[in-house]
Write a protein that holds these residues in place. Structure first.
Motif, PDB file in Angstrom:
ATOM      1  N   ARG A 130       0.838  -1.206   0.000  1.00  0.00           N
ATOM      2  CA  ARG A 130       0.000   0.000   0.000  1.00  0.00           C
ATOM      3  C   ARG A 130       0.870   1.253   0.000  1.00  0.00           C
ATOM      4  O   ARG A 130       0.586   2.222  -0.718  1.00  0.00           O
ATOM      5  CB  ARG A 130      -0.936  -0.019   1.202  1.00  0.00           C
ATOM      6  N   VAL A 136      -5.234  -1.649  -2.423  1.00  0.00           N
ATOM      7  CA  VAL A 136      -5.439  -2.876  -1.659  1.00  0.00           C
ATOM      8  C   VAL A 136      -6.929  -3.107  -1.466  1.00  0.00           C
ATOM      9  O   VAL A 136      -7.647  -2.245  -0.939  1.00  0.00           O
ATOM     10  CB  VAL A 136      -4.739  -2.804  -0.283  1.00  0.00           C
ATOM     11  N   HIS A 151      -8.181  -0.390   0.935  1.00  0.00           N
ATOM     12  CA  HIS A 151      -8.922   0.762   0.433  1.00  0.00           C
ATOM     13  C   HIS A 151     -10.408   0.433   0.315  1.00  0.00           C
ATOM     14  O   HIS A 151     -11.256   1.303   0.458  1.00  0.00           O
ATOM     15  CB  HIS A 151      -8.381   1.182  -0.942  1.00  0.00           C
TER      16      HIS A 151
END
Length: 211
Positions: A130, A136, A151
């Motif tokens: 990330r 992600v 996310h």
């Protein structure tokens, strides 16, 4: 027939959150990988390797004409002797190890499938991915650390009596929705897959009531 099974699943789950939730998650997945031209990495935990999701995504990529959906399956115990961690040689689907996550670049997408809490090593690698600029996504059992790294996440609670589905069912719905065309239908003949999905919906609809 895959389209028929998906239509039946959606009919059974009508009235629950799952048809809309899996379509929404699949839309995030598709919008993450398609504009970037691919770069989808798929990783599970040491105890759970998402083979079926990888296979479904390969099928959907072929059916939908969106090769960007083809994933690279990152394995905890890759088969030795077929390829390096970079996955550049033949048999890469069996030989891409966790070292691939250390080479994640901005614009790639990492989909984590974690029914249980991942080990600290995997969490650290996801965190580093990330920070490197990867998007992600997570299909998980509700672990707060996985949620904090993703996310976008879709939780499938395990061992809950009231749960409507299990993780395997959700993966099937997500992969099917990822291959669907969510844009307005183009002019001209509709694709065979679109027609088949429409036919499946008609076949599984209840007959009209007669008074």
């Amino acid at each position: 027939m895959d389209a028929v099974r998906v239509a039946l699943l959606r009919e059974v789950l009508a009235g629950t959150q799952w048809p809309a939730a899996t379509r929404r998650f699949a839309g995030v997945l598709r919008s993450s990988v398609v504009p970037q031209g691919g770069g989808l990495l798929l990783v599970g935990t040491e105890e759970y390797e998402p083979w079926h999701l990888a296979a479904h995504l390969v099928d959907e990529a072929a059916w939908s004409g969106q090769p960007e959906l083809n994933p690279t399956l990152v394995r905890h115990r890759p088969r030795p002797g077929t390829a390096s961690d970079s996955g550049s040689a033949a048999g890469a689907h069996l030989a891409v190890g966790l070292g691939r996550l250390e080479a994640v670049r901005r614009g790639e997408t990492l989909l984590v499938v974690a029914p249980q809490r991942p080990d600290a090593g995997l969490l650290e690698r996801v965190h580093d991915a990330r920070r490197a600029g990867a998007t992600v996504l997570a299909l998980d059992g509700g672990d707060p650390e996985v949620h904090g790294l993703a996310h976008e996440a879709l939780t499938v609670p395990a061992g809950v009596e009231s749960a409507d589905v299990d993780l395997d069912t959700v993966q099937h719905l997500v992969s099917a929705a990822a291959g669907e065309n969510s844009l307005p239908a183009p002019r001209g003949p509709r694709r065979f897959r679109d027609r088949l999905s429409r036919l499946a919906d008609q076949l599984t609809s209840p007959p009209p009531m007669r008074w």
